[in-house]
Design a protein around this motif. Structure first.
Motif, PDB file in Angstrom:
ATOM      1  N   ILE A 111       0.833  -1.202   0.000  1.00  0.00           N
ATOM      2  CA  ILE A 111       0.000   0.000   0.000  1.00  0.00           C
ATOM      3  C   ILE A 111       0.869   1.253   0.000  1.00  0.00           C
ATOM      4  O   ILE A 111       0.536   2.260  -0.634  1.00  0.00           O
ATOM      5  N   SER A 391      -4.338   4.831  -0.251  1.00  0.00           N
ATOM      6  CA  SER A 391      -5.488   4.469   0.577  1.00  0.00           C
ATOM      7  C   SER A 391      -6.773   5.070   0.025  1.00  0.00           C
ATOM      8  O   SER A 391      -7.819   4.408  -0.025  1.00  0.00           O
ATOM      9  N   THR A 408      -5.918  -5.877  -0.946  1.00  0.00           N
ATOM     10  CA  THR A 408      -6.204  -5.149   0.293  1.00  0.00           C
ATOM     11  C   THR A 408      -6.911  -6.012   1.327  1.00  0.00           C
ATOM     12  O   THR A 408      -7.340  -5.501   2.365  1.00  0.00           O
ATOM     13  N   LEU A 411      -5.865  -5.681   4.902  1.00  0.00           N
ATOM     14  CA  LEU A 411      -5.978  -4.362   5.506  1.00  0.00           C
ATOM     15  C   LEU A 411      -7.337  -4.167   6.155  1.00  0.00           C
ATOM     16  O   LEU A 411      -7.575  -3.155   6.825  1.00  0.00           O
TER      17      LEU A 411
END
Length: 421
Positions: A111, A391, A408, A411
């Motif tokens: 990321i 993000s 992702t 996350l």
């Protein structure tokens, strides 16, 4: 889709920009009168994918004891009768193993690097200016033992394909010529040439103006009191301006995010870790840093931002206090005057602190919750500026029904359903 974003720091504004670019009807609300007046206001200025590592790692508990005993130590703990503080610290300690460090770093690097790429694309697309520089980061070692101890860090950089340079004293001076004035304090360094710098506050305010061109509405001076919900969805946000509604809601309130979702039964392990900075006018350009120098002995970052030097550091665990302690400024002053004694005018420095929203494992929390229309974008810790654009982009893809360009899954808040979250 109508999207209501809570928070106008760098995370909230990048989310707003990418959501608006994807065609959504976006409104941002914040208690402040302008964007980026809290944690995004005066951070260290680093865009550092190469330094995207968890604070929780092997050896950290032992180092923490040493840091707490140092006069200019990088860690301060001010104990409080706050069970959330101790619960968060315990979870962080549980992540201080080699195995957990490897897993957590593997979640942070993608990321961070994706975010740098998004930031570079944004510069090319809209020409945004924010005192940016792309001249790398130099981790400076005062002692040979520090340089000799870089093997593990280098192994991780190799594993993830992060370009790096191991420099001797002359190499450090070639990268940062002003260090020639203090060469006796330089043993060597580790340079990450692809890292960047820039003023996060300036960037966020400029991007907010670009977002407004895309139709984003910013409602400032609006206090956020709570979330209204039924069993499966958020039905509105209670604010000082009344209840506000949308199709989807994005929580980007940094350290204050857990307080808002706790009444909904969501346990979000984000806790404030205070950081300090001074901003110093440059008085001798030749004596100032060219980019960022990380003084490894004190964990202090010294960054050139246009005609200023930003000096940032300290991890202070003291709840939500924003009290400015002179001893913390003394550490920043000390690092600057030792490394760049001619660079800045300390008599004209401004002193600031901000609350970094830290997770106990390191990676941020991005994505949906058990409430179908509530999405999180928080918990970036010291890397909010580094990870902001990526993000915001992946969150916009998620809400648009697109598959993000990077994985992702880990996350998500669901990772805390696992044993070591």
């Amino acid at each position: 889709m109508q999207v209501l974003i809570l928070g106008s720091g760098v995370i909230g504004v990048t989310s707003a920009y990418y959501l608006a670019r994807a065609g959504h009807d976006v409104t941002v609300i914040d208690r402040q009168p302008q964007p980026a007046l809290e944690t995004s206001f005066a951070n260290a200025g680093e865009v550092s994918p190469g330094y995207s590592s968890p604070w929780a790692g092997p050896g950290v508990p032992v180092k923490a004891v040493k840091w707490l005993l140092m006069k200019h130590g990088p860690l301060v703990i001010r104990p409080k009768l706050d069970p959330v503080m101790w619960w968060w610290l315990l979870k962080m300690l549980r992540n201080c193993t080699s195995a957990r460090y490897a897993v957590n770093k593997s979640r942070m690097i993608p990321i961070a690097e994706y975010s740098r790429d998004c930031l570079q694309a944004l510069r090319a697309e809209i020409g945004i200016k924010y005192d940016e520089r792309a001249r790398g980061t130099l981790q400076l070692f005062r002692y040979q033992a520090q340089l000799d101890g870089t093997a593990e860090d280098i192994a991780v950089l190799k594993q993830y394909g992060v370009p790096y340079e191991v420099l001797d004293r002359d190499g450090c001076i070639a990268a940062e010529p002003a260090l020639a004035l203090v060469k006796d304090k330089v043993a060597g360094g580790l340079r990450l040439p692809h890292d960047e710098t820039g003023d996060c506050h300036m960037f966020t305010q400029a991007l907010a103006r670009e977002a407004e061109k895309l139709g984003v509405r910013f409602n400032f001076n609006v206090g956020i009191d709570g979330l209204n919900a039924d069993a499966t969805r958020i039905t509105g946000v209670a604010t000082s301006a009344g209840v506000m509604t949308a199709d989807a809601y994005v929580l980007a309130l940094g350290s204050y995010s857990p307080q808002l979702v706790r009444p909904l039964g969501i346990s979000l392990p984000v806790y404030p870790v205070k950081g300090y900075s001074i901003t110093v006018p440059i008085k001798d350009a030749a004596g100032a840093p060219e980019s960022t120098v990380m003084d490894e002995s004190y964990k202090v970052a010294i960054t050139r931002l246009g005609d200023r030097i930003r000096v940032g550091g300290t991890a202070e665990i003291s709840g939500y206090s924003k009290q400015l302690y002179p001893a913390r400024r003394a550490t920043l002053d000390h690092s600057l005057t030792e490394m760049f004694p001619r660079g800045g005018d300390l008599a004209k420095a401004t002193f600031w602190c901000g609350l970094r929203p830290m997770t106990p494992d390191g990676p941020p929390v991005i994505g949906k919750t058990r409430y179908a229309n509530l999405h999180l974008n928080t918990g970036h810790g010291t890397l909010g500026w580094t990870m902001a654009c990526g993000s915001g982009r992946v969150l916009a893809d998620m809400l648009s029904g697109k598959t993000p360009e990077i994985d992702t899954k880990e996350l998500s808040i669901t990772r805390y359903d696992h044993r070591f979250g």
